[in-house]
Design a protein around this motif. Structure first.
Motif, PDB file in Angstrom:
ATOM      1  N   ASP A  67      -0.394 -40.157 -25.824  1.00 46.89           N
ATOM      2  CA  ASP A  67       0.965 -40.770 -26.052  1.00 46.89           C
ATOM      3  C   ASP A  67       0.843 -41.794 -26.978  1.00 46.89           C
ATOM      4  O   ASP A  67       0.119 -42.765 -26.855  1.00 46.89           O
ATOM      5  CB  ASP A  67       1.336 -41.105 -24.535  1.00 46.89           C
ATOM      6  CG  ASP A  67       1.730 -40.283 -23.636  1.00 46.89           C
ATOM      7  OD1 ASP A  67       2.001 -38.944 -24.003  1.00 46.89           O
ATOM      8  OD2 ASP A  67       1.441 -40.299 -22.341  1.00 46.89           O
ATOM      9  N   GLY A  68       1.943 -42.205 -27.960  1.00 50.74           N
ATOM     10  CA  GLY A  68       1.948 -43.439 -28.816  1.00 50.74           C
ATOM     11  C   GLY A  68       1.775 -44.516 -28.126  1.00 50.74           C
ATOM     12  O   GLY A  68       2.388 -44.764 -27.067  1.00 50.74           O
ATOM     13  N   ARG A  69       0.978 -45.420 -28.656  1.00 48.94           N
ATOM     14  CA  ARG A  69       0.882 -46.533 -28.206  1.00 48.94           C
ATOM     15  C   ARG A  69       1.547 -47.544 -29.004  1.00 48.94           C
ATOM     16  O   ARG A  69       1.928 -47.310 -30.318  1.00 48.94           O
ATOM     17  CB  ARG A  69      -0.749 -46.956 -28.189  1.00 48.94           C
ATOM     18  CG  ARG A  69      -1.478 -46.172 -27.341  1.00 48.94           C
ATOM     19  CD  ARG A  69      -2.884 -46.459 -27.197  1.00 48.94           C
ATOM     20  NE  ARG A  69      -3.583 -45.549 -26.299  1.00 48.94           N
ATOM     21  CZ  ARG A  69      -4.968 -45.298 -26.111  1.00 48.94           C
ATOM     22  NH1 ARG A  69      -5.613 -46.454 -26.622  1.00 48.94           N
ATOM     23  NH2 ARG A  69      -5.589 -44.773 -25.307  1.00 48.94           N
ATOM     24  N   ASP A  73      -2.478 -42.102 -34.001  1.00 46.13           N
ATOM     25  CA  ASP A  73      -1.080 -41.345 -33.652  1.00 46.13           C
ATOM     26  C   ASP A  73      -0.541 -40.783 -34.752  1.00 46.13           C
ATOM     27  O   ASP A  73       0.324 -39.563 -34.352  1.00 46.13           O
ATOM     28  CB  ASP A  73      -0.330 -42.446 -33.025  1.00 46.13           C
ATOM     29  CG  ASP A  73      -0.791 -43.167 -31.895  1.00 46.13           C
ATOM     30  OD1 ASP A  73      -0.962 -42.640 -30.786  1.00 46.13           O
ATOM     31  OD2 ASP A  73      -1.176 -44.536 -32.088  1.00 46.13           O
ATOM     32  N   VAL A  74      -0.347 -41.143 -36.022  1.00 42.82           N
ATOM     33  CA  VAL A  74       0.269 -40.640 -36.882  1.00 42.82           C
ATOM     34  C   VAL A  74      -0.660 -40.348 -38.033  1.00 42.82           C
ATOM     35  O   VAL A  74      -1.186 -41.263 -38.645  1.00 42.82           O
ATOM     36  CB  VAL A  74       1.547 -41.268 -37.260  1.00 42.82           C
ATOM     37  CG1 VAL A  74       2.472 -40.674 -38.184  1.00 42.82           C
ATOM     38  CG2 VAL A  74       2.318 -41.749 -36.144  1.00 42.82           C
ATOM     39  N   ALA A 104       1.881 -35.575 -39.524  1.00 46.05           N
ATOM     40  CA  ALA A 104       0.941 -35.179 -38.503  1.00 46.05           C
ATOM     41  C   ALA A 104       1.250 -36.100 -37.529  1.00 46.05           C
ATOM     42  O   ALA A 104       0.928 -37.533 -37.459  1.00 46.05           O
ATOM     43  CB  ALA A 104      -0.307 -34.660 -38.793  1.00 46.05           C
ATOM     44  N   THR A 105       1.445 -35.783 -36.015  1.00 46.90           N
ATOM     45  CA  THR A 105       1.416 -36.557 -34.986  1.00 46.90           C
ATOM     46  C   THR A 105       0.766 -36.094 -33.544  1.00 46.90           C
ATOM     47  O   THR A 105       0.777 -34.883 -33.469  1.00 46.90           O
ATOM     48  CB  THR A 105       3.184 -37.000 -34.846  1.00 46.90           C
ATOM     49  OG1 THR A 105       3.619 -35.698 -34.334  1.00 46.90           O
ATOM     50  CG2 THR A 105       3.625 -37.482 -36.076  1.00 46.90           C
ATOM     51  N   GLY A 106       0.512 -36.940 -32.899  1.00 44.42           N
ATOM     52  CA  GLY A 106       0.051 -36.696 -31.391  1.00 44.42           C
ATOM     53  C   GLY A 106       1.660 -36.701 -30.854  1.00 44.42           C
ATOM     54  O   GLY A 106       2.549 -36.308 -31.159  1.00 44.42           O
ATOM     55  N   ARG A 107       1.486 -37.458 -29.520  1.00 44.14           N
ATOM     56  CA  ARG A 107       2.774 -37.533 -28.727  1.00 44.14           C
ATOM     57  C   ARG A 107       3.365 -38.760 -28.806  1.00 44.14           C
ATOM     58  O   ARG A 107       3.068 -39.745 -28.582  1.00 44.14           O
ATOM     59  CB  ARG A 107       2.599 -37.467 -27.393  1.00 44.14           C
ATOM     60  CG  ARG A 107       2.091 -35.716 -26.841  1.00 44.14           C
ATOM     61  CD  ARG A 107       2.004 -35.853 -25.233  1.00 44.14           C
ATOM     62  NE  ARG A 107       0.953 -36.512 -24.783  1.00 44.14           N
ATOM     63  CZ  ARG A 107      -0.165 -35.879 -24.486  1.00 44.14           C
ATOM     64  NH1 ARG A 107      -0.315 -34.713 -24.631  1.00 44.14           N
ATOM     65  NH2 ARG A 107      -1.283 -36.710 -24.051  1.00 44.14           N
TER      66      ARG A 107
END
Length: 264
Positions: A151-153, A199-200, A254-257
């Motif tokens: 999850d994004g921090r 994250d990104v 490109a990203t995570g959550r």
């Protein structure tokens, strides 16, 4: 198939490291990018292996394409190979270069491996599962661990290209308040997202499909996404493009959550 990818990546890594530790010859391709004997030897090894194991699946590889070898008819499934992603870093003696092998099915990167032979980092992905792989002293697989995006921090961690930073990339970074920036080369940027270490990853300079397919497959397997700047998934097998060459990518993020992403 994934086991074949992993074996070929390890074998290609051995060939690459032999050149890395020797006096290498660097040539310039038609697009002014560098190429070495390591690129060519690793690609030959990978292509011979894939064509022997999967003769009915077409291969698209960077060095064959740069030499003007016309890509075959693709069909629904095909392989994308970048035998040495990050040749500029390789030539400089930096460690961020990788071996990339991917299967595309229905314009989606489905299976992929990314191996960084200098650091020993090894990632793989297939639908529903992404892993980081431990390499033993004898250069065989010694262990596996499942990975997933985080999850994004706050602050978000952005991975950016070391060799291809652009004004558009810098403008994007400025939009994200208090972002932490990590510079890393080659397709490892996708893998850091997949492993929950960043994250990104924004990319506003030119890439080719063989640059991104393997890392993208791993990221998607880990729960992440890769989208163009209009919010659509990045697709593969792009040919007869009026605005660019075959297999050239548009800009993407490109990203995570990351909830409430401000860039789409």
């Amino acid at each position: 198939m994934l086991a074949v990818f992993e074996r070929l990546a390890l074998d290609a890594g051995r060939v690459i490291m032999e050149v890395f530790h020797s006096k290498m010859t660097v040539e310039e391709k038609a697009d002014c990018s560098p190429v070495t004997e390591a690129d060519r030897a690793a690609e030959k090894l990978i292509l011979e292996g894939l064509r022997a194991e999967f003769p009915d699946i077409p291969c698209v590889a960077e060095e064959e394409a740069s030499e003007g070898i016309k890509a075959p008819a693709l069909g629904r499934a095909f392989f994308l190979i970048d035998p040495l992603d990050g040749t500029k870093e390789f030539v400089k003696g930096n460690a961020d270069f990788t071996v990339n092998i991917a299967l595309i099915r229905g314009d989606v990167p489905e299976i992929g491996v990314v191996y960084a032979p200098c650091s020993g980092r090894f990632f793989s992905g297939r639908p529903g599962r992404a892993e980081t792989i431990t390499i033993g002293e004898d250069l065989t697989i010694a262990g596996r661990r499942k990975i997933s995006v985080r999850d994004g921090r706050t602050p978000l961690t952005i991975v950016a290209s070391r060799s291809h930073r652009t004004p558009e990339t810098d403008a994007f970074i400025r939009k994200i308040e208090a972002a932490e920036i990590v510079s890393v080369g080659s397709s490892l940027k996708f893998c850091l997202l997949a492993a929950g270490e960043a994250d990104v990853y924004p990319r506003f300079s030119r890439t080719m499909e063989w640059d991104t397919a393997a890392g993208d497959a791993i990221l998607r397997a880990a729960g992440g996404t890769t989208k163009t700047t209009d919010g659509k998934p990045l697709v593969y097998g792009k040919r007869n493009q009026t605005h660019d060459a075959d297999f050239a990518n548009p800009s993407f993020i490109a990203t995570g959550r990351v909830s409430g992403a401000p860039w789409f």
